[in-house]
Design a protein around this motif. Sequence first.
Motif, mmCIF file in Angstrom:
data_model
loop_
_atom_site.group_PDB
_atom_site.id
_atom_site.type_symbol
_atom_site.label_atom_id
_atom_site.label_comp_id
_atom_site.label_asym_id
_atom_site.label_seq_id
_atom_site.Cartn_x
_atom_site.Cartn_y
_atom_site.Cartn_z
ATOM 1 N N ASP A 191 6.434 -10.033 -34.778
ATOM 2 C CA ASP A 191 6.520 -11.486 -33.419
ATOM 3 C C ASP A 191 6.027 -12.572 -33.777
ATOM 4 O OD1 ASP A 191 3.623 -9.839 -34.499
ATOM 5 O OD2 ASP A 191 3.102 -9.709 -33.598
ATOM 6 N N ASP A 215 6.489 -6.141 -26.556
ATOM 7 C CA ASP A 215 5.392 -6.694 -27.164
ATOM 8 C C ASP A 215 4.002 -7.670 -26.329
ATOM 9 O OD1 ASP A 215 3.246 -7.009 -28.866
ATOM 10 O OD2 ASP A 215 4.143 -6.106 -30.407
ATOM 11 N N ASP A 250 2.104 -9.067 -27.502
ATOM 12 C CA ASP A 250 1.755 -10.536 -28.567
ATOM 13 C C ASP A 250 2.819 -12.017 -28.334
ATOM 14 O OD1 ASP A 250 -0.139 -8.833 -29.865
ATOM 15 O OD2 ASP A 250 1.554 -8.930 -31.424
#
Length: 202
Positions: free
Chosen positions: A116, A142, A144
């Motif tokens: 990420d 995700d 993030d």
Amino acid sequence: MSTFALAVGILWRVIDKKIIIMTNNEQVKNLAFLDGQNLHMGTAKREINPWSIDLMRFRVYLAEKYNVVKAFYHLGYLQDSSRAQEIYERIQNAGFILVFRQHSEAMIGNKKGNVDSDIIFSVMKRLYKKEDFEKIILVSGDGDYKSLVDFLIEENKFEKMLFPNKKFASSLYKKLGSRYFDYLENIKDKIGVKKEKGSLGS
């Protein structure tokens, strides 16, 4: 034999089982960034109804649907096994640009697949350098990436978030609305593996 197709201004060609994407200066140029581990775990390795992506079909879909001229496939680290090398070759032959996470020698025995931060840095670097592209497509579930997505939307540089697994897509993105995200399960018939073809994770 070569196969040609004109997809929203993008000319792509299959030569010797490899996809070649050809662009011109006038078309919309979008970039895609794929979180390889998240993609694999959300499709081929999911506990319920696992399915495999045909990487060539997926790359063509990204070109046709989202005008993606470059698609960066991020993986956690480089492995030396013959199985891994076959997968890397398959990804590249499908028209993706492979990007590996860098690790110090001290981390060799404890490597993680999280990419990420690498994807976020790569996107921001391109914005800072004012590279020639219109918008970003992210393939991951995700959470993030939420701050990056918010910023890209503010800058009118975000096109779509494609979630590999509907069940495990971060709830942080729900407020964005369907305009900014979709689920790969919804297009399984367009990008899924056909019986006569191989795929990542098969």
